[in-house]
Design a protein around this motif. Structure first.
Motif, PDB file in Angstrom:
ATOM      1  N   ALA A 181      -3.462  15.871   4.065  1.00 27.30           N
ATOM      2  CA  ALA A 181      -4.235  14.653   3.813  1.00 27.30           C
ATOM      3  C   ALA A 181      -3.743  13.959   2.543  1.00 27.30           C
ATOM      4  O   ALA A 181      -3.632  12.724   2.508  1.00 27.30           O
ATOM      5  CB  ALA A 181      -5.719  14.983   3.705  1.00 27.30           C
ATOM      6  N   HIS A 182      -3.438  14.725   1.515  1.00 27.40           N
ATOM      7  CA  HIS A 182      -2.937  14.133   0.274  1.00 27.40           C
ATOM      8  C   HIS A 182      -1.549  13.521   0.473  1.00 27.40           C
ATOM      9  O   HIS A 182      -1.263  12.446  -0.055  1.00 27.40           O
ATOM     10  CB  HIS A 182      -2.913  15.164  -0.861  1.00 27.40           C
ATOM     11  N   VAL A 183      -0.709  14.189   1.225  1.00 29.40           N
ATOM     12  CA  VAL A 183       0.633  13.653   1.499  1.00 29.40           C
ATOM     13  C   VAL A 183       0.514  12.332   2.254  1.00 29.40           C
ATOM     14  O   VAL A 183       1.199  11.359   1.911  1.00 29.40           O
ATOM     15  CB  VAL A 183       1.483  14.681   2.276  1.00 29.40           C
ATOM     16  N   GLN A 184      -0.349  12.294   3.266  1.00 33.74           N
ATOM     17  CA  GLN A 184      -0.524  11.046   4.024  1.00 33.74           C
ATOM     18  C   GLN A 184      -1.041   9.935   3.114  1.00 33.74           C
ATOM     19  O   GLN A 184      -0.588   8.784   3.227  1.00 33.74           O
ATOM     20  CB  GLN A 184      -1.488  11.279   5.185  1.00 33.74           C
ATOM     21  N   ARG A 185      -1.986  10.249   2.241  1.00 38.45           N
ATOM     22  CA  ARG A 185      -2.517   9.239   1.335  1.00 38.45           C
ATOM     23  C   ARG A 185      -1.417   8.708   0.410  1.00 38.45           C
ATOM     24  O   ARG A 185      -1.305   7.510   0.175  1.00 38.45           O
ATOM     25  CB  ARG A 185      -3.666   9.826   0.504  1.00 38.45           C
ATOM     26  N   LEU A 186      -0.571   9.618  -0.090  1.00 39.76           N
ATOM     27  CA  LEU A 186       0.516   9.202  -0.981  1.00 39.76           C
ATOM     28  C   LEU A 186       1.549   8.354  -0.231  1.00 39.76           C
ATOM     29  O   LEU A 186       2.121   7.421  -0.791  1.00 39.76           O
ATOM     30  CB  LEU A 186       1.185  10.427  -1.603  1.00 39.76           C
ATOM     31  N   GLN A 187       1.786   8.678   1.033  1.00 38.25           N
ATOM     32  CA  GLN A 187       2.754   7.913   1.820  1.00 38.25           C
ATOM     33  C   GLN A 187       2.264   6.490   2.092  1.00 38.25           C
ATOM     34  O   GLN A 187       3.067   5.571   2.201  1.00 38.25           O
ATOM     35  CB  GLN A 187       3.062   8.631   3.137  1.00 38.25           C
TER      36      GLN A 187
END
Length: 59
Positions: A51-57
């Motif tokens: 979820a954090h990776v998607q938010r950063l992307q």
């Protein structure tokens, strides 16, 4: 250092890093307890990281 939150009533033990390392290397029951707990949480940890990776992307 580690930090955690419990959603249910929990008994807690605090070990110094040297004691933890010693127990991990010398005690099969302790090692199994730690690794089984970690493996049980791994899917949830993976979801949080994802979820954090998607938010950063998206940023």
């Amino acid at each position: 250092m580690a930090d955690g939150r419990a959603s249910e009533r929990t008994n807690v033990a605090s070990l110094s890093a040297p004691v933890f390392a010693h127990l991990m290397s010398t005690s099969e029951p302790f090692r199994s307890f730690v690794l089984e707990g970690y493996l049980a949480l791994l899917p949830r940890i993976s979801n949080v990281v994802g979820a954090h990776v998607q938010r950063l992307q998206r940023a």
